[in-house]
Design a protein around this motif. Structure first.
Motif, PDB file in Angstrom:
ATOM      1  N   SER A  19      24.411  38.458  65.960  1.00  0.00           N
ATOM      2  CA  SER A  19      23.163  38.321  65.208  1.00  0.00           C
ATOM      3  C   SER A  19      22.418  37.053  65.599  1.00  0.00           C
ATOM      4  CB  SER A  19      23.476  38.311  63.712  1.00  0.00           C
ATOM      5  OG  SER A  19      22.295  38.116  62.961  1.00  0.00           O
ATOM      6  N   GLU A  20      23.173  35.949  65.769  1.00  0.00           N
ATOM      7  CA  GLU A  20      22.535  34.696  66.174  1.00  0.00           C
ATOM      8  C   GLU A  20      21.942  34.807  67.576  1.00  0.00           C
ATOM      9  OE1 GLU A  20      25.380  31.629  65.807  1.00  0.00           O
ATOM     10  OE2 GLU A  20      25.454  31.685  63.608  1.00  0.00           O
ATOM     11  N   SER A  67      18.703  36.682  67.315  1.00  0.00           N
ATOM     12  CA  SER A  67      17.640  35.869  66.724  1.00  0.00           C
ATOM     13  C   SER A  67      17.135  34.818  67.709  1.00  0.00           C
ATOM     14  CB  SER A  67      18.159  35.201  65.450  1.00  0.00           C
ATOM     15  OG  SER A  67      17.182  34.352  64.897  1.00  0.00           O
TER      16      SER A  67
END
Length: 212
Positions: free
Chosen positions: A72-73, A76
């Motif tokens: 997820s990081e 992003s």
């Protein structure tokens, strides 16, 4: 990806959309093939050996959560990087224009003089405030010292007055003693008079009752 001979399009990865998923599928396919191959090789082992290589999902839950958070990081950060790269053309033009613009020495000197003047004014203002504080402190100390001297003089005057006996004090004490004697005589006569008046009133009442 380089060691595994996998060719990825980083620009599509940074877009963080469906194209990025397709690029990630390349890596996932290789990993899945490796796991499948390892599973087939393990099936040819004995029953005792197979039990050693069982995949324990319970012990890998924490690793799975960490991997999901990391993915997820990455997504992003990739989206942010893609947006910044999209602004690079405009920023490059502005940067090139700023670098190519000739420096105006006179204008820079003017701005520097104004800044120096403002700083000197602030320094002078601070010095004035400090001088005022020192002056006020000196005035307060002088007033405090003056009050202390007045207090000391008044204290000495009070001690002097308390130690000196007035000239009329002897006469005052004699008169006070005589007054106390006269007051005692007055009280005695007042009590006697009150007693006589009471007796006279009783006598008149008895006389009146006799005539009736």
């Amino acid at each position: 990806a380089t060691k595994a001979h996998i060719k990825l399009n980083t620009k599509k990865l940074y877009q963080a959309d469906g194209y990025a998923v397709k690029e990630l599928l390349k890596i996932a396919s290789v990993l899945y093939s490796a796991m499948t191959t390892k599973g087939l090789e393990g099936s040819s082992l004995g029953q005792g050996d197979v039990s050693k290589f069982k995949f324990d999902l319970g012990s890998k839950i924490a690793d799975l959560k960490a991997a999901r958070q990391l993915a997820s990081e990455i997504t992003s950060k990739g989206a942010s990087l893609y947006d910044l790269l999209g602004k690079e053309v405009e920023l490059r033009e502005l940067r090139t224009e700023a670098i190519a613009r000739p420096l105006e020495i006179n204008e820079i000197e003017k701005v520097m003089r104004i800044a120096i003047k403002d700083i000197l004014a602030q320094v002078q203002k601070t010095k004035d405030l400090l001088n005022n504080v020192a002056s006020d402190e000196a005035n307060l100390e002088a007033k405090i010292e003056k009050r202390k001297l007045e207090l000391e003089r008044n204290r000495k005057r009070l001690q002097t007055l308390q130690s000196v006996r007035p000239a009329f004090m002897d006469e005052y004490e004699k008169i006070e003693e005589e007054l106390q004697k006269q007051y005692a005589i007055y009280l005695e006569k007042f009590r006697n008079l009150a007693c006589l008046e009471q007796q006279l009133e009783d006598h008149h009442r008895m006389e009146q009752e006799r005539f009736e």
